[in-house]
Write a protein that holds these residues in place. Structure first.
Motif, mmCIF file in Angstrom:
data_model
loop_
_atom_site.group_PDB
_atom_site.id
_atom_site.type_symbol
_atom_site.label_atom_id
_atom_site.label_comp_id
_atom_site.label_asym_id
_atom_site.label_seq_id
_atom_site.Cartn_x
_atom_site.Cartn_y
_atom_site.Cartn_z
ATOM 1 N N ASN A 1 0.835 -1.209 0.000
ATOM 2 C CA ASN A 1 0.000 0.000 0.000
ATOM 3 C C ASN A 1 0.868 1.257 0.000
ATOM 4 O OD1 ASN A 1 -2.406 1.469 -0.024
ATOM 5 N ND2 ASN A 1 -2.487 1.604 2.211
ATOM 6 N N CYS A 2 1.827 1.274 -0.922
ATOM 7 C CA CYS A 2 2.765 2.395 -1.007
ATOM 8 C C CYS A 2 2.692 3.022 -2.400
ATOM 9 C CB CYS A 2 4.193 1.941 -0.698
ATOM 10 S SG CYS A 2 4.810 0.609 -1.761
ATOM 11 N N GLU A 3 3.369 4.140 -2.576
ATOM 12 C CA GLU A 3 3.288 4.901 -3.817
ATOM 13 C C GLU A 3 4.578 4.781 -4.609
ATOM 14 O OE1 GLU A 3 2.140 9.446 -5.341
ATOM 15 O OE2 GLU A 3 2.561 9.033 -3.229
ATOM 16 N N GLY A 4 4.430 4.640 -5.927
ATOM 17 C CA GLY A 4 5.599 4.594 -6.789
ATOM 18 C C GLY A 4 5.432 3.599 -7.915
ATOM 19 N N THR A 5 6.132 3.838 -9.014
ATOM 20 C CA THR A 5 6.181 2.884 -10.119
ATOM 21 C C THR A 5 7.630 2.495 -10.339
ATOM 22 O OG1 THR A 5 6.174 4.803 -11.618
ATOM 23 C CG2 THR A 5 4.103 3.636 -11.308
ATOM 24 N N THR A 6 7.870 1.245 -10.625
ATOM 25 C CA THR A 6 9.234 0.725 -10.724
ATOM 26 C C THR A 6 9.840 1.000 -12.088
ATOM 27 O OG1 THR A 6 8.499 -1.437 -11.519
ATOM 28 C CG2 THR A 6 8.654 -1.134 -9.128
ATOM 29 N N ASP A 7 11.170 0.877 -12.136
ATOM 30 C CA ASP A 7 11.853 0.936 -13.423
ATOM 31 C C ASP A 7 11.739 -0.428 -14.091
ATOM 32 O OD1 ASP A 7 13.674 -0.733 -12.163
ATOM 33 O OD2 ASP A 7 15.316 0.703 -12.164
ATOM 34 N N GLN A 8 12.389 -0.579 -15.230
ATOM 35 C CA GLN A 8 12.266 -1.813 -16.007
ATOM 36 C C GLN A 8 12.859 -3.027 -15.294
ATOM 37 O OE1 GLN A 8 14.906 -1.617 -19.562
ATOM 38 N NE2 GLN A 8 15.661 0.287 -18.659
ATOM 39 N N TYR A 9 13.640 -2.790 -14.241
ATOM 40 C CA TYR A 9 14.247 -3.888 -13.503
ATOM 41 C C TYR A 9 13.546 -4.155 -12.175
ATOM 42 C CZ TYR A 9 17.811 -2.796 -16.961
ATOM 43 O OH TYR A 9 18.461 -2.545 -18.144
ATOM 44 N N GLY A 10 12.404 -3.500 -11.969
ATOM 45 C CA GLY A 10 11.611 -3.747 -10.771
ATOM 46 C C GLY A 10 12.017 -2.947 -9.558
ATOM 47 N N ASN A 11 12.867 -1.928 -9.733
ATOM 48 C CA ASN A 11 13.331 -1.120 -8.606
ATOM 49 C C ASN A 11 12.578 0.207 -8.534
ATOM 50 O OD1 ASN A 11 15.623 -2.870 -7.817
ATOM 51 N ND2 ASN A 11 16.433 -2.295 -9.821
ATOM 52 N N HIS A 12 12.262 0.621 -7.306
ATOM 53 C CA HIS A 12 11.631 1.918 -7.100
ATOM 54 C C HIS A 12 12.689 3.017 -7.084
ATOM 55 C CE1 HIS A 12 7.435 0.812 -6.482
ATOM 56 N NE2 HIS A 12 7.879 -0.276 -5.869
ATOM 57 N N ARG A 13 12.248 4.241 -7.206
ATOM 58 C CA ARG A 13 13.135 5.390 -7.361
ATOM 59 C C ARG A 13 14.018 5.605 -6.131
ATOM 60 N NH1 ARG A 13 11.422 10.520 -5.266
ATOM 61 N NH2 ARG A 13 12.210 11.586 -7.110
ATOM 62 N N SER A 14 15.202 6.151 -6.385
ATOM 63 C CA SER A 14 16.089 6.615 -5.328
ATOM 64 C C SER A 14 16.305 8.109 -5.561
ATOM 65 C CB SER A 14 17.439 5.884 -5.380
ATOM 66 O OG SER A 14 18.388 6.531 -4.556
#
Length: 436
Positions: A194-207
């Motif tokens: 239940n968190c906010e964000g969309t992943t990159d193409q490798y499944g990682n969230h933003r830093s």
């Protein structure tokens, strides 16, 4: 307070009051005037409202792309970002020391993060650059860091202006573009967590620390070319360097010669570079100019090239790679429809020495920083102009680079970063479109 003053005040207070008729006439005139003023404001307000309703579209004056007036939603300012916006409007310093800039000046832009030990070395190298007192140095900060700020405030060798990226993740510790309390971390599943964000193409969230590099570069480019009073009408070239680039004394004079020669020697070149695209190379040492792919050390171009770059905002903002330079090489430059060459001399006038932080990859025998000391030799040939007008141009046509289909290194998959990036491209280009 003197006794005479009190007596006069008391005498004035005890004067007979104005007759009632005069009071009524005075009140009537005042009321009539106020009513007229209120009616005028009402009519102006209606006209303004109708104007904005009938002209709800805005136009990008550089590319004829029409945006809706609601399309820009930059983050809401906090106290620090407001302060930085105000600092960005301050005039350059040292105008008393250098009141007259050269008409044919090449503006120098130094963009920095938070590596003060590197910045000191760069500033020291710039202080020895021949001709730097003729131009304006603009320092673009990725956020606000007191030690970095003090180093820049100590510059006395030229006019200098500072700008601070007000929407840097470093300025917003508890909300986007920084870290929001509800942000997904690493490979969190937004549904289960239940968190906010969309992943990159490798499944990682933003830093935020990572994405700030690309955001800063794009904000800086838009601000320098289209948002600053000092450069918005600048018709010449602008040189861009970073805090881990050592600049040789002949850099500015070489640059002046190269930019003058480019239209005749290499009309298909988009830019001029101070160093080879291979950061480990110091140049070939040949008696010829070099045309190759654009490097990321000491690159120089004009407003015409910036307009071509700006029109590719979508390509830049949606490509899933947190590196601005890789994004340019893989998506923006190839979209120009042909090879994008940059012209340079056969010997570097700038070198990359960064080894710490996010910029890795120098070999053990290359120039590097060790305990705050730089190991770069400046020879006599690096102190004088060492490019010649009579030289021809050697073109490196087939250079190594990212192959077609390369999808990027990731780190740039969050839709919020895409929107902010696009907003940076629009923020100085919105004008009310008048009714026909």
């Amino acid at each position: 307070m003197s006794r005479n003053y009190i007596d006069r005040a008391m005498a004035s207070y005890k004067k007979p009051r104005i007759r009632d008729g005069a009071v009524r006439r005075f009140v009537f005139v005042v009321s009539l005037t106020l009513a007229g003023v209120l009616l005028l404001f009402f009519l102006v307000g209606m006209n303004s409202s109708e104007f904005f309703q009938e002209n709800s579209l805005e136009i990008d004056i550089s590319s004829d792309v029409i945006y809706n007036i609601e399309s820009i939603k930059l983050p809401k300012h906090n106290y620090l970002s407001k302060m930085l916006e105000k600092k960005n409007q301050l005039p350059p310093r040292n105008t008393d020391l250098y009141p007259n800039l050269a008409k044919d000046r090449i503006v120098i832009v130094l963009y920095v993060h938070n590596r003060p030990q590197y910045l000191k070395l760069v500033i020291d190298s710039l202080s020895h650059v021949s001709g730097i007192n003729e131009t304006l140095l603009i320092v673009s900060h990725d956020g606000y860091f007191e030690e970095m700020n003090k180093i820049i405030e100590g510059i006395k060798f030229c006019q200098v202006k500072q700008v601070f990226a007000p929407f840097s993740p470093h300025i917003f510790p508890n909300q986007f573009p920084g870290v929001s309390p509800n942000d997904c971390k690493e490979k969190d599943d937004p549904i289960t967590k239940n968190c906010e964000g969309t992943t990159d193409q490798y499944g990682n969230h933003r830093s935020p620390k990572i994405v700030s590099l690309k955001h800063h570069w794009w904000w800086m480019m838009n601000t320098i070319w289209d948002g600053l009073q000092e450069t918005i009408n600048h018709s010449g070239d602008i040189l861009f360097i970073e805090e881990d680039h050592f600049i040789f004394p002949n850099a500015y004079k070489n640059l002046k010669v190269l930019t003058d020669l480019k239209p005749s020697k290499c009309p298909d070149c988009y830019a001029v570079n101070l160093a080879p695209s291979n950061v480990k190379s110091r140049g070939e040492g040949w008696d010829t100019l070099i045309a190759e792919r654009m490097g990321n050390i000491g690159y120089t171009f004009n407003r015409t090239v910036w307009r071509k770059i700006h029109r590719k905002a979508k390509e830049f903002c949606y490509f899933d790679d947190y590196n601005w330079d890789i994004t340019m090489w893989v998506t923006v430059y190839p979209s120009f429809g042909g090879p994008v060459y940059s012209m340079r001399g056969p010997r570097a006038s700038a070198v990359h020495f960064g080894k710490c932080g996010l910029h890795q990859g120098q070999g053990e025998h290359a120039a590097c920083v060790d305990n705050g000391e730089v190991n770069i030799e400046t020879e006599e040939i690096d102190k004088v102009v060492n490019v010649k007008k009579e030289w021809g141009v050697h073109v490196f046509r087939n250079q190594e680079g990212y192959q077609a289909g390369f999808r990027g290194w990731g780190g740039w998959g969050d839709k919020r970063d895409h929107r902010l990036c696009l907003d940076f491209a629009k923020m100085y280009h919105l004008r009310i479109k008048k009714s026909s």
